[in-house]
Structures are given as C-alpha cells and as structure tokens.
Design a protein around this motif. Structure first.
Motif, short mmCIF file in Angstrom:
data_model
loop_
_atom_site.label_atom_id
_atom_site.label_comp_id
_atom_site.label_asym_id
_atom_site.label_seq_id
_atom_site.Cartn_x
_atom_site.Cartn_y
_atom_site.Cartn_z
N ALA A 91 -101.84 -74.96 -14.83
CA ALA A 91 -100.49 -74.97 -15.52
C ALA A 91 -99.65 -75.97 -14.96
CB ALA A 91 -99.94 -73.36 -15.24
N VAL A 92 -99.68 -76.39 -13.80
CA VAL A 92 -98.83 -77.31 -13.27
C VAL A 92 -99.14 -78.81 -13.56
CG1 VAL A 92 -98.26 -78.64 -10.92
CG2 VAL A 92 -98.28 -76.19 -10.83
N LEU A 93 -100.45 -78.98 -13.76
CA LEU A 93 -101.04 -80.09 -13.95
C LEU A 93 -100.98 -80.58 -15.75
CD1 LEU A 93 -104.47 -80.27 -11.98
CD2 LEU A 93 -102.43 -81.95 -11.66
N THR A 169 -101.43 -60.70 -4.13
CA THR A 169 -101.31 -61.65 -5.26
C THR A 169 -100.34 -62.55 -4.87
OG1 THR A 169 -102.27 -59.80 -6.53
CG2 THR A 169 -101.16 -61.61 -7.59
N ALA A 170 -99.07 -61.95 -4.78
CA ALA A 170 -97.91 -63.16 -4.44
C ALA A 170 -98.04 -63.85 -3.46
CB ALA A 170 -96.56 -62.26 -4.05
N SER A 171 -98.72 -63.49 -2.52
CA SER A 171 -99.28 -64.28 -1.28
C SER A 171 -100.17 -65.60 -1.49
CB SER A 171 -99.91 -63.34 -0.06
OG SER A 171 -100.39 -64.55 0.93
N ALA A 172 -101.07 -65.16 -2.68
CA ALA A 172 -102.05 -65.94 -3.00
C ALA A 172 -101.45 -67.00 -3.90
CB ALA A 172 -103.10 -65.50 -4.11
N VAL A 173 -100.36 -66.78 -4.77
CA VAL A 173 -99.57 -67.51 -5.66
C VAL A 173 -98.81 -68.37 -4.50
CG1 VAL A 173 -97.57 -67.78 -7.13
CG2 VAL A 173 -99.17 -65.96 -7.53
N ASN A 174 -98.13 -67.95 -3.56
CA ASN A 174 -97.41 -69.12 -2.86
C ASN A 174 -98.41 -69.79 -2.00
OD1 ASN A 174 -94.92 -69.69 -1.00
ND2 ASN A 174 -96.28 -69.11 0.70
N GLY A 175 -99.60 -69.43 -1.45
CA GLY A 175 -100.63 -70.29 -0.75
C GLY A 175 -101.14 -71.34 -1.61
N ILE A 180 -101.28 -77.07 -3.52
CA ILE A 180 -101.10 -77.90 -4.65
C ILE A 180 -100.41 -79.03 -4.03
CG2 ILE A 180 -100.19 -78.41 -6.99
CD1 ILE A 180 -101.26 -75.69 -7.44
N THR A 181 -99.22 -78.70 -3.39
CA THR A 181 -98.07 -80.00 -2.78
C THR A 181 -98.50 -80.50 -1.81
OG1 THR A 181 -97.06 -78.05 -1.47
CG2 THR A 181 -96.14 -78.31 -3.75
N SER A 182 -99.59 -80.03 -0.90
CA SER A 182 -99.92 -80.74 0.21
C SER A 182 -100.87 -81.68 -0.40
CB SER A 182 -100.78 -79.72 1.16
OG SER A 182 -101.38 -80.43 2.03
N THR A 191 -94.45 -77.94 -9.21
CA THR A 191 -95.12 -76.61 -8.68
C THR A 191 -94.18 -75.70 -8.24
OG1 THR A 191 -96.95 -78.21 -8.06
CG2 THR A 191 -96.78 -76.02 -6.94
N ARG A 192 -93.14 -76.00 -7.31
CA ARG A 192 -92.18 -74.94 -6.78
C ARG A 192 -91.29 -74.27 -7.85
NH1 ARG A 192 -94.59 -73.01 -2.43
NH2 ARG A 192 -95.11 -74.63 -1.12
N THR A 193 -91.04 -74.82 -9.00
CA THR A 193 -90.45 -74.64 -10.00
C THR A 193 -91.04 -73.32 -10.62
OG1 THR A 193 -88.91 -76.45 -10.28
CG2 THR A 193 -89.31 -75.07 -12.23
N LEU A 194 -92.29 -73.92 -10.90
CA LEU A 194 -93.23 -72.97 -11.76
C LEU A 194 -93.36 -71.55 -10.78
CD1 LEU A 194 -94.78 -72.16 -14.38
CD2 LEU A 194 -96.65 -73.70 -13.42
#
Length: 243
Positions: A91-93, A169-175, A180-182, A191-194
């Motif tokens: 989705a980000v890419l 699931t929320a933790s997995a999204v944040n992880g 990705i940002t790393s 990435t952070r916006t999405l």
C-alpha cells in the motif's frame, strides 16, 4: 487487478524490506505443492503447540506451564504481523491493497521465525493511490475486515479475547510501519500517514492510541510475560501494562 508481471515486481520490492515482508506468489486458482498449506485448524493447533513448547523451553519449564491462550496470542501476533507487513508495504509503495481472503493464502508450518507466506498472483488490487484516505478505507474493508478478521475469529477459539487479538493486530500495523521507515527512510511520511489513518479505523481505533510525539501504545497485552517462570516476564515496549 494488477498484472502478473506487476505482482512479481511488487513481491520483489516488498520482500526486500525484510523477513516479515518476504512473500512468494503462486498462480491464482492453483495449489502450490507441499510444504505449502492453507491455514487450517490443524495447522493453527500445531502452531500454537509449537509456540507453547518454544516459550516453555526458553523459560526452562515444561510445556504445560505455559497457558494455551498465552501461546495462542503470541502465535496470533506473529501471523498477524506476517499478513500486515507485506500488505502495508504494498500500500505504501504502490497504493495496492491485499484483496485475498485467508483461504487463498498458503503457509509453511515453521516455528521460531516469520513463517513463509505465499499469495495468489492476483492478490493485490488498486487502492486509489491518489488518496491516502482512500487506500486506508480499502485496507480497512479488504484487509481488516477480510483475512485479519478471519484470523482473529480462528484464534478466538483458543480462548483469546477479541480485545487482545485486535491489540495484537494494531501492534503488528505499528511494527510494520516502523520496519518500513527504518529500511526506507524516504517513505517515512507516507508510511506514518497511512498507518495513522488505518489505526483510526474500527476495530483498531479501540485497540491502541498514539501520543503526540508519535509513540504507539496498545490498550491490551499480548500476554507473553505470562510465559515466563512465575508469570513474571518482560513486557513489550507498546504494552498497556508498561509504564
């Protein structure tokens, strides 16, 4: 739908982000040969048992010392991360959304790391790439209310509460966003916006919160601390019990 060529290119780019993003693709409507398997009840039971045994061994305990629901929660967190990571990266890419159901995906029964995952070649669909809100809406309806809800339904049968499962699931999204940002700092803003838009949607809205400085904190615990002797293990950094 994206073309098979595009899917191959997307898979290669997503996989380059790391082990939790690594996926393979199999032709739609075909059954990849073993050891690939659908995520059946027997496969889930074997994974929960394997995770329980691994957690118990790490603490020098017999397997029965680790509660089944603890092992199931930890197993669910790993599986959710394997689904979320490549889906969020695509989705980000490329503004693409994973549109396959859980029954369309194939796994290999590996314990002790990110389990191999294969997607059908038509797994991704256009998620309105010109609009982060549109992509988040598509991810919510196709991913959260699709295979991730199916996964939560299956793991709830191991006596894990929905509150914990959606927190996982929320933790997995944040992880996934953090990884990705790393790996690709130039994708940080997108990435952070999405990710923020996705975490604002139900049922993730009730599962966690993000502080003004961008720190994510879930509103539940994955229970892994209870796998340690005397149920006194370390807490995860985003755990609701951490202070």
């Amino acid at each position: 739908m994206t073309s098979p060529y595009t899917v191959r290119a997307v898979v290669e780019e997503v996989t380059a982000l790391g082990p939790f993003f690594a996926v393979q693709a199999h032709p739609p409507g075909t059954e990849p040969p073993g050891p690939w398997q659908p995520l059946s009840r027997p496969l889930l039971e074997a994974r929960v048992t394997g995770v329980r045994d691994s957690l118990a061994a790490a603490g020098g305990q017999p397997p029965g010392a680790v509660e089944t629901r603890v092992a199931a929660s930890v197993a669910h967190l790993g599986l959710a991360a394997r689904l979320v990571s490549p889906a969020l990266a695509a989705a980000v890419l490329h503004g693409l959304v994973l549109a396959s159901g859980l029954a369309d995906l194939r796994w290999q029964p590996v314990i002790g790391g990110p389990g191999p995952l294969s997607l059908p070649g038509d797994a991704f669909t256009d998620g309105h790439a010109d609009s982060p809100t549109g992509i988040a809406d598509e991810l919510s309806s196709r991913l959260l209310d699709g295979p991730l809800r199916e996964l939560a339904d299956a793991m709830a049968e191991f006596s894990v509460s929905r509150h914990i499962l959606w927190g996982n699931t929320a933790s997995a999204v944040n992880g996934a966003a953090t990884m990705i940002t790393s790996s690709r700092p130039e994708l940080s803003a997108r990435t952070r916006t999405l990710t923020s838009l996705l975490l604002e949607r139900s049922p993730l809205r009730e599962a966690g919160t993000t502080t003004p400085d961008g720190t994510f904190r879930r509103r539940s615990c994955c229970l892994i601390y209870r796998a340690a002797p005397d149920r006194n293990g370390a807490l995860c950094g985003d755990c609701a019990l951490s202070r």
